[in-house]
Scaffold this motif. Structure first.
Motif, PDB file in Angstrom:
ATOM      1  N   TYR A 151      -1.975  -1.928  -3.847  1.00  0.00           N
ATOM      2  CA  TYR A 151      -0.958  -2.863  -4.532  1.00  0.00           C
ATOM      3  C   TYR A 151      -0.409  -4.567  -4.449  1.00  0.00           C
ATOM      4  O   TYR A 151      -0.805  -4.552  -3.552  1.00  0.00           O
ATOM      5  CB  TYR A 151      -0.180  -2.107  -4.981  1.00  0.00           C
ATOM      6  CG  TYR A 151      -0.144  -0.902  -5.682  1.00  0.00           C
ATOM      7  CD1 TYR A 151       0.209  -0.246  -5.129  1.00  0.00           C
ATOM      8  CD2 TYR A 151      -0.071  -0.548  -6.793  1.00  0.00           C
ATOM      9  CE1 TYR A 151       0.525   1.455  -5.686  1.00  0.00           C
ATOM     10  CE2 TYR A 151      -0.170   0.415  -7.657  1.00  0.00           C
ATOM     11  CZ  TYR A 151      -0.282   1.978  -6.541  1.00  0.00           C
ATOM     12  OH  TYR A 151      -0.165   3.224  -6.860  1.00  0.00           O
ATOM     13  N   CYS A 152      -0.916  -5.341  -5.457  1.00  0.00           N
ATOM     14  CA  CYS A 152      -0.675  -6.716  -5.664  1.00  0.00           C
ATOM     15  C   CYS A 152       0.336  -6.695  -6.638  1.00  0.00           C
ATOM     16  O   CYS A 152       0.775  -5.735  -7.744  1.00  0.00           O
ATOM     17  CB  CYS A 152      -1.822  -7.942  -5.471  1.00  0.00           C
ATOM     18  SG  CYS A 152      -2.516  -7.720  -7.175  1.00  0.00           S
ATOM     19  N   LYS A 177       3.521   8.718   1.579  1.00  0.00           N
ATOM     20  CA  LYS A 177       4.486   7.770   1.717  1.00  0.00           C
ATOM     21  C   LYS A 177       5.528   7.217   0.987  1.00  0.00           C
ATOM     22  O   LYS A 177       4.632   7.021  -0.022  1.00  0.00           O
ATOM     23  CB  LYS A 177       3.772   7.443   2.647  1.00  0.00           C
ATOM     24  CG  LYS A 177       3.670   8.518   4.064  1.00  0.00           C
ATOM     25  CD  LYS A 177       3.015   6.927   5.369  1.00  0.00           C
ATOM     26  CE  LYS A 177       2.535   8.016   6.191  1.00  0.00           C
ATOM     27  NZ  LYS A 177       1.483   7.813   7.010  1.00  0.00           N
ATOM     28  N   GLU A 178       6.218   6.185   1.125  1.00  0.00           N
ATOM     29  CA  GLU A 178       6.499   5.301   0.373  1.00  0.00           C
ATOM     30  C   GLU A 178       5.968   4.274   0.293  1.00  0.00           C
ATOM     31  O   GLU A 178       4.991   3.613   1.575  1.00  0.00           O
ATOM     32  CB  GLU A 178       7.694   5.126   1.133  1.00  0.00           C
ATOM     33  CG  GLU A 178       8.969   5.486   1.258  1.00  0.00           C
ATOM     34  CD  GLU A 178      10.402   5.546   1.518  1.00  0.00           C
ATOM     35  OE1 GLU A 178      11.538   6.409   1.436  1.00  0.00           O
ATOM     36  OE2 GLU A 178      10.809   4.383   2.003  1.00  0.00           O
ATOM     37  N   ARG A 179       5.973   3.352  -0.258  1.00  0.00           N
ATOM     38  CA  ARG A 179       4.923   2.002  -0.532  1.00  0.00           C
ATOM     39  C   ARG A 179       5.548   1.301  -0.092  1.00  0.00           C
ATOM     40  O   ARG A 179       6.708   0.763   0.602  1.00  0.00           O
ATOM     41  CB  ARG A 179       5.195   1.742  -1.862  1.00  0.00           C
ATOM     42  CG  ARG A 179       4.430   0.471  -2.397  1.00  0.00           C
ATOM     43  CD  ARG A 179       4.445   0.006  -4.096  1.00  0.00           C
ATOM     44  NE  ARG A 179       4.017   1.147  -4.905  1.00  0.00           N
ATOM     45  CZ  ARG A 179       3.668   0.812  -5.607  1.00  0.00           C
ATOM     46  NH1 ARG A 179       3.999   0.196  -6.557  1.00  0.00           N
ATOM     47  NH2 ARG A 179       3.412   2.085  -6.852  1.00  0.00           N
ATOM     48  N   GLU A 180       5.104   0.514   1.369  1.00  0.00           N
ATOM     49  CA  GLU A 180       4.935  -0.450   2.017  1.00  0.00           C
ATOM     50  C   GLU A 180       4.536  -2.020   2.182  1.00  0.00           C
ATOM     51  O   GLU A 180       3.116  -1.867   1.439  1.00  0.00           O
ATOM     52  CB  GLU A 180       4.865  -0.364   3.530  1.00  0.00           C
ATOM     53  CG  GLU A 180       3.243   0.048   3.599  1.00  0.00           C
ATOM     54  CD  GLU A 180       2.876   0.407   5.479  1.00  0.00           C
ATOM     55  OE1 GLU A 180       4.138   0.140   5.519  1.00  0.00           O
ATOM     56  OE2 GLU A 180       1.589   0.877   5.410  1.00  0.00           O
ATOM     57  N   GLN A 221      -7.926   1.891  -4.828  1.00  0.00           N
ATOM     58  CA  GLN A 221      -8.218   2.814  -3.961  1.00  0.00           C
ATOM     59  C   GLN A 221      -8.912   2.248  -2.986  1.00  0.00           C
ATOM     60  O   GLN A 221      -9.967   1.528  -2.265  1.00  0.00           O
ATOM     61  CB  GLN A 221      -8.681   3.798  -4.113  1.00  0.00           C
ATOM     62  CG  GLN A 221      -8.750   5.199  -3.135  1.00  0.00           C
ATOM     63  CD  GLN A 221      -7.564   5.768  -2.728  1.00  0.00           C
ATOM     64  OE1 GLN A 221      -6.530   6.410  -3.401  1.00  0.00           O
ATOM     65  NE2 GLN A 221      -7.545   5.983  -1.365  1.00  0.00           N
ATOM     66  N   VAL A 222      -8.225   2.355  -1.708  1.00  0.00           N
ATOM     67  CA  VAL A 222      -9.315   1.990   0.071  1.00  0.00           C
ATOM     68  C   VAL A 222      -8.809   3.368   0.860  1.00  0.00           C
ATOM     69  O   VAL A 222      -7.680   3.803   1.103  1.00  0.00           O
ATOM     70  CB  VAL A 222      -8.273   1.019   0.524  1.00  0.00           C
ATOM     71  CG1 VAL A 222      -8.996   0.507   1.638  1.00  0.00           C
ATOM     72  CG2 VAL A 222      -8.287  -0.226   0.163  1.00  0.00           C
ATOM     73  N   ARG A 240       0.768  -1.276   0.093  1.00  0.00           N
ATOM     74  CA  ARG A 240      -0.116  -0.270   0.116  1.00  0.00           C
ATOM     75  C   ARG A 240       0.600   1.313  -0.103  1.00  0.00           C
ATOM     76  O   ARG A 240       1.783   1.564   0.439  1.00  0.00           O
ATOM     77  CB  ARG A 240      -0.458  -0.102   1.035  1.00  0.00           C
ATOM     78  CG  ARG A 240      -0.197  -0.060   2.380  1.00  0.00           C
ATOM     79  CD  ARG A 240      -1.639  -0.082   3.232  1.00  0.00           C
ATOM     80  NE  ARG A 240      -0.811   0.274   4.854  1.00  0.00           N
ATOM     81  CZ  ARG A 240      -1.336   0.186   5.717  1.00  0.00           C
ATOM     82  NH1 ARG A 240      -2.518  -0.246   5.944  1.00  0.00           N
ATOM     83  NH2 ARG A 240      -0.924  -0.020   7.225  1.00  0.00           N
ATOM     84  N   GLN A 241       0.447   2.627  -0.403  1.00  0.00           N
ATOM     85  CA  GLN A 241       0.686   3.582  -0.821  1.00  0.00           C
ATOM     86  C   GLN A 241       0.242   4.715  -0.387  1.00  0.00           C
ATOM     87  O   GLN A 241      -1.450   4.539  -1.412  1.00  0.00           O
ATOM     88  CB  GLN A 241       1.962   3.989  -1.639  1.00  0.00           C
ATOM     89  CG  GLN A 241       2.971   4.696  -2.003  1.00  0.00           C
ATOM     90  CD  GLN A 241       3.440   4.631  -3.283  1.00  0.00           C
ATOM     91  OE1 GLN A 241       3.583   4.351  -4.699  1.00  0.00           O
ATOM     92  NE2 GLN A 241       4.843   5.723  -2.776  1.00  0.00           N
TER      93      GLN A 241
END
Length: 127
Positions: free
Chosen positions: A95-96, A43-46, A122-123, A38-39
């Motif tokens: 994202y997957c 923020k950075e993607r985690e 999007q969530v 998720r991003q």
């Protein structure tokens, strides 16, 4: 051609639930690890979770442990992320992604190692 498509995002209230699905096609899923990331804005993607298709091993990041679960739907050829007890801080694009090969548990949460990505869903968690 390897293809991943996320679905199931949307708006949820705090404490609510959403179920994300990652549909895969174009490759033999059995030899891959599917990760969920998720991003949030700015923020950075985690990495939040992964599912090793070859042996069924799973991993959940501490930030979501106890609230999210990851599973595979063999009939639909998807890897799903069930998100319960949602919090506003879960708001992000999810994202997957897929990788093949040996990686440690923690490496599998690092987006740099993943070769294939979906377009994201999007969530938004808000009252």
């Amino acid at each position: 051609q390897l293809h991943l498509v996320e679905s199931g995002g949307g708006l949820a209230q705090p404490g609510g639930s959403l179920r994300l699905s990652c549909a895969t096609s174009g490759f033999d899923l059995d030899s891959y690890v599917i990760g969920w990331f998720r991003q949030a804005p700015g923020k950075e993607r985690e990495g939040v979770s992964w599912f090793d298709i070859s042996d069924g091993a799973t991993y959940l990041a501490d930030s979501i442990k106890g609230r999210f679960t990851i599973s595979r739907d063999n009939a639909k050829n998807t890897v799903d992320l069930q998100m319960n007890s949602l919090k506003p801080e879960d708001t992000a694009v999810y994202y997957c992604a897929a990788i093949k090969g040996y990686y440690t548990e923690t490496s599998r949460l690092q987006p740099i190692w993943y070769d294939y990505w979906g377009q994201g869903t999007q969530v938004t968690v808000s009252s």
